[in-house]
Write a protein that holds these residues in place. Structure first.
Motif, PDB file in Angstrom:
ATOM      1  N   ALA A   1       0.842  -1.195   0.000  1.00 53.22           N
ATOM      2  CA  ALA A   1       0.000   0.000   0.000  1.00 53.22           C
ATOM      3  C   ALA A   1       0.881   1.250   0.000  1.00 53.22           C
ATOM      4  CB  ALA A   1      -0.912  -0.004   1.218  1.00 53.22           C
ATOM      5  N   TYR A   2       1.933   1.204   0.798  1.00 51.63           N
ATOM      6  CA  TYR A   2       2.865   2.334   0.877  1.00 51.63           C
ATOM      7  C   TYR A   2       3.533   2.557  -0.479  1.00 51.63           C
ATOM      8  CZ  TYR A   2       7.217   4.750   2.014  1.00 51.63           C
ATOM      9  OH  TYR A   2       8.258   5.622   2.016  1.00 51.63           O
ATOM     10  N   ASN A   3       3.973   1.474  -1.115  1.00 55.56           N
ATOM     11  CA  ASN A   3       4.617   1.602  -2.423  1.00 55.56           C
ATOM     12  C   ASN A   3       3.643   2.132  -3.468  1.00 55.56           C
ATOM     13  OD1 ASN A   3       7.231   0.792  -1.773  1.00 55.56           O
ATOM     14  ND2 ASN A   3       6.672  -1.361  -1.897  1.00 55.56           N
ATOM     15  N   THR A   4       2.375   1.736  -3.358  1.00 52.32           N
ATOM     16  CA  THR A   4       1.363   2.256  -4.281  1.00 52.32           C
ATOM     17  C   THR A   4       1.254   3.769  -4.122  1.00 52.32           C
ATOM     18  OG1 THR A   4       0.167   0.199  -3.929  1.00 52.32           O
ATOM     19  CG2 THR A   4      -1.032   1.966  -5.019  1.00 52.32           C
ATOM     20  N   LEU A   5       1.295   4.223  -2.872  1.00 50.44           N
ATOM     21  CA  LEU A   5       1.216   5.662  -2.616  1.00 50.44           C
ATOM     22  C   LEU A   5       2.438   6.378  -3.166  1.00 50.44           C
ATOM     23  CD1 LEU A   5      -0.156   5.536   1.023  1.00 50.44           C
ATOM     24  CD2 LEU A   5      -1.345   6.456  -0.957  1.00 50.44           C
ATOM     25  N   LYS A   6       3.574   5.718  -3.046  1.00 50.87           N
ATOM     26  CA  LYS A   6       4.803   6.324  -3.573  1.00 50.87           C
ATOM     27  C   LYS A   6       4.699   6.488  -5.084  1.00 50.87           C
ATOM     28  CE  LYS A   6       8.991   4.723  -2.831  1.00 50.87           C
ATOM     29  NZ  LYS A   6       9.921   3.662  -2.379  1.00 50.87           N
ATOM     30  N   ASP A   7       4.149   5.470  -5.743  1.00 53.72           N
ATOM     31  CA  ASP A   7       3.973   5.554  -7.191  1.00 53.72           C
ATOM     32  C   ASP A   7       2.996   6.656  -7.566  1.00 53.72           C
ATOM     33  OD1 ASP A   7       5.713   3.500  -7.719  1.00 53.72           O
ATOM     34  OD2 ASP A   7       4.174   1.956  -7.650  1.00 53.72           O
TER      35      ASP A   7
END
Lengths: 403, 353
Positions: free
Chosen positions: A94-100
């Motif tokens: 989820a965090y990586n999705t937000l980073k993207d």
């Protein structure tokens, strides 16, 4: 063949139906306006699954603050909450999705265990992390283990908390019970597979010992056994406890109240901030919670103007009374707003630069925040918030200040 | 003629190796050129771990023919033993690769021991009974790890059960009861995951094509017939079960060392079922199927389905049901095999196995 075609069509129908739902939901909650002054704020929380009540409360609380700030003009925020199902593995995705997505400021994770994972991730990426409600010490890092006196996880310099850290709550509860002489014989029931509950108990126990509180019964439960408390209640009753300390979230506490009442056992109860929300639980007889005492930073029935306004907006938008998680998330957004409103940041400023600005500002002596969950809240380099818990008691189905 | 004779098993295994290697090369190239988003990069290591768990469970379910519902328990054993060793050796073994190697071997070793201990009584049972006992095993492991404390201080390693007060002042807790292991240095990489997948595939394919493998499959197909020709049931069952458990342990160690924090709750009944779903959807005994279904079913809800926000897991369930119905429908299978000419015959053969 006909069967297959109809099956495929049915599936397609369902999918398109939900696509529509998903999209409207998205459009409704996020600001699609690509103003250059718009800062992207992300957060992860359990939006589905057993802990969804906390994630959704935080998301809704933050959304109210974002809407209010965007209406003010000047700096604008765009909020994106991703589901982490209260899982330390899913939360990283989820965090990586937000980073993207281009997140510039991270509201952290709502619950403790995922927050331990995302705080480590955001620390290596240098993205500012201010969690509304993840209270474990491992989230901040740099806190001594009370048993060994050594620091097991290094301090993550970009990580700050809006809620009380677990040990403070446990020790504060013991102190409060001692000061007010609330109980002669004390029983404790805690959830031993939960970071939050064990964290509070582990700091309550040494403090209670130090103060000479008479703890007669300590029993535990886990996620799998959180529906039947007959053993724990019988133990507390047999040992003659007149005060039961419940460091846990309110669903389990509601079960205990109901089952103890059925067993004809009516001691006094003392809870912590996770108990907040018990009065709004569906199907729970609030009479059972009569006389329950708890320490919480937020009181939805307060006469305070800003709290009244927040509660009214929340009720109007989401149809329920906000709990402490919503208020914490609301305060988080305002903390960020107060720090950034005079800064020249925009959608192109890198997350790392914003993080450096915010860390410097939040730890400055001059920075104080008056929010829903406390007055003149401040932070130091440890990342823990300094504010005072309010002792509350439930009277006639409402919270009343204890003092 | 000659080509067809070697084909069947060998070709199947080489296709599997080929697909895995090609996927590895493709993803590595994409990652190095920056074309891969952070989301995908973050998913690589867990996907590898779930693939290993799925192919190892496929050995028990597909090849041995016994239903195991406690596979996450073996992953848990591997995860916590492996991560504990990796953290304990942090100062004495500076090389990350060596540390990961030791952790994976230790994880596989401990899981194998547990597989052996559980296997001896459990494999006397069959079918539903075995499933229930393995399910209980997974829960037992979860409860034990939740109450286990492991720490290290000046005088060495200490282990405590239920009571966390085991260390002298200045010691460091590694496994902290319900808090699990926090503060793991991530040392698992995509490459290491790929290597372990390849090793596991090589072991499984060679086992299946060996004398022992044929004995194991004979047990699956007809136990009484196998016994009547002198196959030692306990030995071969235990062999497959222990190998499967040790691979799950390796998967657990790889998984844990790719996370910041792991708790015992992660390896619960749901995780066991999730792995079983990968295996069943991929096809029993079909390793390539397990690899693909583990990848797709793990990546799908985390990436593409995120656009459905709150309905994400609902859609995931619908997708699962749809895939299950479609892949089990003989008409659709016939349609697919007609669309891919030439492969027709092989496909039909495989399905009849």
């Amino acid at each position: 063949m006909k069967k297959i075609i109809s099956l495929v069509l049915a599936v397609l129908l369902v999918v398109t139906c939900f696509t529509a739902c998903g999209n409207t939901d998205k459009d409704g909650s996020t600001d699609t306006n690509t103003n250059t002054k718009t800062i992207k704020i992300g957060g992860t929380g359990p939006l589905t699954g057993g802990a969804a009540i906390y994630g959704n409360a935080a998301k809704n609380g933050a959304q109210i603050a974002v809407d209010e700030i965007n209406a003010l003009g000047g700096i604008k925020f765009e909020l994106n909450y991703q589901d982490d199902v209260n899982d330390a593995e899913k939360t990283v995705t989820a965090y990586n999705t937000l980073k993207d997505w281009g997140m510039q400021i991270f509201l952290g994770s709502v619950t403790s265990k995922p927050a331990v994972a995302t705080s480590a991730e955001s620390n290596s990426d240098n993205i500012f992390f201010l969690t509304p409600s993840a209270s474990a010490t491992d989230v901040l890092g740099g806190v001594e283990n009370p048993l060994t006196g050594s620091v097991e996880i290094d301090r993550k310099n970009n990580v700050f908390q809006m809620c009380f850290v677990d040990p403070n709550q446990g020790a504060a509860s013991a102190q409060y019970i001692f000061d007010k002489k609330l109980g002669e014989k004390i029983a404790v029931i805690y959830k031993n597979d939960d970071v939050y509950s064990t964290g509070i108990y582990n700091s309550f126990a040494p403090k209670a010992k130090e103060l000479g509180l008479n703890v007669v019964s300590v029993t535990t439960f886990t996620d799998d056994t959180s529906t039947d408390f007959s053993v724990q209640i019988a133990d507390a009753k047999d040992k003659g406890a007149d005060l039961v300390f419940l460091p846990m979230y309110y669903e389990a506490a509601a079960m205990i109240f109901t089952q103890a009442n059925n067993a004809g056992y009516t001691p006094k109860y003392f809870g912590v901030d996770g108990m907040d929300g018990i009065l709004t639980l569906d199907g729970f007889d609030t009479k059972l919670a009569e006389g329950v005492m708890l320490l919480t930073p937020f009181n939805a029935d307060s006469e305070d103007e800003s709290i009244k306004k927040f509660v009214a907006t929340y009720k109007e938008k989401f149809g329920e009374t906000p709990n402490q998680f919503a208020a914490d998330a609301y305060d988080c957004i305002y903390a960020i707003y107060n720090m950034l409103k005079d800064e020249s940041v925009d959608s192109k400023t890198s997350a790392s630069d914003i993080c450096d600005i915010l860390v410097k500002k939040i730890t400055a002596d001059s920075f104080k925040l008056d929010g829903l969950t406390g007055e003149s809240m401040s932070w130091d380099a440890t990342g823990a918030v300094s504010k005072y818990p309010k002792g509350m008691i439930i009277k006639n189905g409402a919270y009343v200040g204890l003092d | 003629m000659g080509k067809r004779k070697i084909s069947k098993n060998t070709r199947q295994s080489f296709i599997t190796y080929g697909v895995v290697i090609a996927a590895y090369i493709l993803l590595t190239v994409l990652a190095s050129t920056g074309a891969l988003s952070s989301t995908f990069k973050g998913l690589l290591v867990p996907v590898c771990a779930y693939i290993i768990a799925a192919i190892s469970l496929n050995l028990t379910v597909g090849v041995l023919g016994e239903l195991s519902l406690g596979h996450a328990g073996f992953m848990s054993v591997g995860a916590f033993s492996g991560a504990t060793v990796a953290i304990a050796l942090k100062d004495s073994v500076p090389s990350e690769w060596v540390r990961l190697l030791i952790a994976v071997i230790v994880g596989a070793f401990f899981a194998a021991i547990f597989g052996f201990i559980v296997g001896i009584p459990v494999l006397r049972l069959r079918g539903d009974y075995l499933a229930i006992v393995t399910l209980a095993f997974g829960e037992i492991i979860k409860t034990i790890v939740t109450n286990l404390y492991i720490g290290k201080d000046a005088s060495g390693m200490h282990i405590g059960f239920l009571d966390g007060d085991i260390l002298e002042r200045g010691g460091k807790m590694i496994l902290n009861g319900p808090n699990g292991i926090s503060g793991i240095t991530k040392i698992s990489t995509f490459t290491s995951g790929f290597i372990i997948i390849m090793i596991c595939l090589i072991i499984i394919f060679n086992l299946v094509n060996s004398r022992s493998g044929r004995a194991i499959m004979a047990l699956r197909d007809n136990r009484i017939a196998a016994e009547s020709v002198g196959i030692n049931i306990t030995k071969y069952k235990l062999m497959a079960f222990v190998i499967s458990a040790s691979m799950a342990g390796a998967a657990g160690a790889l998984y844990a060392l790719g996370q910041n924090t792991v708790t015992a709750n992660k390896f619960d009944f749901n995780t066991s079922i999730l792995i079983l779903v990968f295996v069943v959807l991929g096809g029993l005994g079909n390793m390539l199927g397990s690899v693909i279904s583990a990848t797709v079913l793990y990546v799908l809800p985390e990436t593409w389905l995120r656009q459905f926000s709150d309905y994400r897991m609902l859609i995931y369930a619908v997708v699962l049901i749809a895939v299950m119905l479609v892949t089990n429908n003989s008409k659709i299978r016939a349609l697919v095999s007609r669309l891919i000419p030439g492969k027709n015959k092989d496909k039909e053969d495989e399905k009849n196995v």
